[in-house]
Design a protein around this motif. Structure first.
Motif, PDB file in Angstrom:
ATOM      1  N   ALA A  18       0.841  -1.208   0.000  1.00 39.25           N
ATOM      2  CA  ALA A  18       0.000   0.000   0.000  1.00 39.25           C
ATOM      3  C   ALA A  18       0.871   1.252   0.000  1.00 39.25           C
ATOM      4  CB  ALA A  18      -0.936   0.007   1.209  1.00 39.25           C
ATOM      5  N   TYR A  19       1.972   1.222   0.766  1.00 37.45           N
ATOM      6  CA  TYR A  19       2.839   2.403   0.772  1.00 37.45           C
ATOM      7  C   TYR A  19       3.577   2.528  -0.567  1.00 37.45           C
ATOM      8  CZ  TYR A  19       5.105   6.431   2.708  1.00 37.45           C
ATOM      9  OH  TYR A  19       5.485   7.735   2.918  1.00 37.45           O
ATOM     10  N   LEU A  20       3.959   1.399  -1.131  1.00 38.11           N
ATOM     11  CA  LEU A  20       4.608   1.437  -2.448  1.00 38.11           C
ATOM     12  C   LEU A  20       3.666   1.995  -3.515  1.00 38.11           C
ATOM     13  CD1 LEU A  20       6.835  -1.702  -2.902  1.00 38.11           C
ATOM     14  CD2 LEU A  20       7.478   0.688  -3.308  1.00 38.11           C
ATOM     15  N   ALA A  21       2.378   1.688  -3.395  1.00 33.47           N
ATOM     16  CA  ALA A  21       1.419   2.249  -4.358  1.00 33.47           C
ATOM     17  C   ALA A  21       1.440   3.776  -4.264  1.00 33.47           C
ATOM     18  CB  ALA A  21       0.013   1.703  -4.105  1.00 33.47           C
TER      19      ALA A  21
ATOM     20  N   ARG B  30       1.201  17.126  -4.975  1.00 29.80           N
ATOM     21  CA  ARG B  30       2.329  17.779  -4.301  1.00 29.80           C
ATOM     22  C   ARG B  30       2.141  17.703  -2.786  1.00 29.80           C
ATOM     23  NH1 ARG B  30       6.369  21.670  -4.579  1.00 29.80           N
ATOM     24  NH2 ARG B  30       6.050  23.366  -3.092  1.00 29.80           N
ATOM     25  N   ALA B  31       0.910  17.898  -2.333  1.00 26.87           N
ATOM     26  CA  ALA B  31       0.624  17.796  -0.899  1.00 26.87           C
ATOM     27  C   ALA B  31       0.870  16.369  -0.399  1.00 26.87           C
ATOM     28  CB  ALA B  31      -0.812  18.232  -0.611  1.00 26.87           C
ATOM     29  N   VAL B  32       0.527  15.368  -1.224  1.00 33.67           N
ATOM     30  CA  VAL B  32       0.789  13.974  -0.825  1.00 33.67           C
ATOM     31  C   VAL B  32       2.291  13.773  -0.629  1.00 33.67           C
ATOM     32  CG1 VAL B  32       0.708  11.554  -1.575  1.00 33.67           C
ATOM     33  CG2 VAL B  32      -1.264  13.030  -1.962  1.00 33.67           C
ATOM     34  N   ALA B  40      -1.764  11.385   6.849  1.00 35.12           N
ATOM     35  CA  ALA B  40      -2.095  12.530   5.991  1.00 35.12           C
ATOM     36  C   ALA B  40      -1.905  12.147   4.525  1.00 35.12           C
ATOM     37  CB  ALA B  40      -1.218  13.723   6.355  1.00 35.12           C
ATOM     38  N   LYS B  41      -0.831  11.414   4.261  1.00 35.52           N
ATOM     39  CA  LYS B  41      -0.522  11.017   2.885  1.00 35.52           C
ATOM     40  C   LYS B  41      -1.647  10.155   2.310  1.00 35.52           C
ATOM     41  CE  LYS B  41       4.176  10.187   2.145  1.00 35.52           C
ATOM     42  NZ  LYS B  41       4.690  11.017   1.060  1.00 35.52           N
ATOM     43  N   SER B  42      -2.058   9.164   3.076  1.00 39.67           N
ATOM     44  CA  SER B  42      -3.062   8.227   2.591  1.00 39.67           C
ATOM     45  C   SER B  42      -4.419   8.924   2.457  1.00 39.67           C
ATOM     46  CB  SER B  42      -3.145   7.031   3.545  1.00 39.67           C
ATOM     47  OG  SER B  42      -3.981   6.039   3.021  1.00 39.67           O
ATOM     48  N   SER B  43      -4.728   9.796   3.406  1.00 36.62           N
ATOM     49  CA  SER B  43      -6.013  10.494   3.364  1.00 36.62           C
ATOM     50  C   SER B  43      -6.068  11.462   2.170  1.00 36.62           C
ATOM     51  CB  SER B  43      -6.215  11.215   4.699  1.00 36.62           C
ATOM     52  OG  SER B  43      -7.114  12.265   4.547  1.00 36.62           O
ATOM     53  N   LEU B  44      -4.973  12.168   1.926  1.00 37.51           N
ATOM     54  CA  LEU B  44      -4.936  13.079   0.777  1.00 37.51           C
ATOM     55  C   LEU B  44      -5.003  12.318  -0.539  1.00 37.51           C
ATOM     56  CD1 LEU B  44      -2.283  15.709   1.823  1.00 37.51           C
ATOM     57  CD2 LEU B  44      -4.605  16.199   1.056  1.00 37.51           C
TER      58      LEU B  44
END
Lengths: 209, 209
Positions: A18-21, B30-32, B40-44
């Motif tokens: 999932a993080y690699l995606a 860019r925010a991701v 935050a990364k996954s939610s964005l």
């Protein structure tokens, strides 16, 4: 020894994938920003959407299995962010090569490992790893650019070699998480096929692996 | 005078909106990349997927109407790429403010114009402009950061004012494409409501508009 014999525990497998995606997404979105034409931009955005769907499907798989997605992804954040920074490429052709080669290698690798997951999950993950939208456009764009410049060709060939080195390190380390790292002699055979596929991708671009 | 009286021809409306969806996507991606936590990364990334879906739906609308999507988007590429570069923000909080404020203003603006589209198309476009995934997270992240630093608060307040200026210019120019620019006195009233909504978004962040 096959990849399916080296599949890590489910939370480790799903968390890392999932993080690699997200990393593949970040590379593709960088390519969208750098794309020199509206057509390339719009076409790449389709590939980007596909990778995001895979990310969201993996989050759902984790939730359904009672795995906290953030906790499962978190251990991979620093090493994979570092991998992304090292492999993002300096310009449009390098970034395109990154998108093509790293996505190819990593989806092959995780598809191989998926065979070691429980039935049902194994099939679902295999389906969502079938990420190929925009690949044709990537290859066409790159072949055109490479054919027009032998200097670009040798720069990208070198870039491709560096990418496969960094990507193999990421793949190898993922086998170590949650257990001891299998010895080099156990891992090498399973990488042989992945490297052949990488070489075929380099060939498709007209680059020497 | 309402926005619905100023709706440009369909290819202009759809082409510009589809390209703007790419710009909103580029800001979110860019925010991701800049997001400091996995959560935050996954939610964005969910918000990003929503904007990409809107882009793809607009491409489909154009194809179904016999409009060439690339030709319709192309006239907006240079000015909107320039807009994106000017408004992308220097760091994580600025980029978050950009995502929140520009998406808010522009979806309000294009929803207003959508009322002047033919029935059917008008409703479909209005539905896909309902982009709000991740907004809550954006606001929470920003409120927490802003509450903790008065220096950040005044920097972001200034950034928000600059963003609304640049975004209004983009909105205004879109009324001109394909015809003459309506006079300032005709445009100002229709912008009053958009600016009020912008001020409410600034308030929600705890920033002075």
């Amino acid at each position: 020894m096959e990849l399916a014999d080296l599949t890590p525990p489910i939370p480790v497998y799903l968390g890392q994938l999932a993080y690699l995606a997200l990393i593949l997404f970040e590379n593709l979105s960088r390519a969208v920003v750098l794309a020199p034409t509206t057509e390339a931009k719009s076409s790449l955005s389709g590939a980007t959407a596909e990778v995001l769907e895979a990310h969201e499907a993996l989050i759902t798989e984790m939730r359904d299995a009672g795995i906290d997605p953030v906790a499962a992804m978190d251990p991979f954040r620093l090493p994979l962010d570092d991998y992304r920074r090292r492999t993002q490429g300096a310009d449009w052709p390098e970034t395109l090569v990154t998108c093509y080669l790293t996505a190819g290698f990593l989806t092959d690798f995780f598809s191989g490992l998926a065979a070691g997951l429980p039935d049902g999950l194994s099939q679902r993950v295999t389906v969502l790893l079938d990420i190929d939208k925009g690949q044709e456009m990537l290859v066409e764009e790159l072949r055109a650019a490479i054919g027009a410049s032998s200097r670009l060709s040798s720069r990208l060939a070198m870039w491709g070699r560096r990418l496969v080195g960094d990507t193999m390190l990421v793949a190898r380390s993922s086998l170590a998480i949650g257990g001891e790292l299998p010895g080099q002699e156990r891992i090498e055979p399973v990488f042989t096929e992945l490297i052949s596929a990488h070489t075929r991708r380099m060939d498709a671009l007209g680059l020497t692996a």
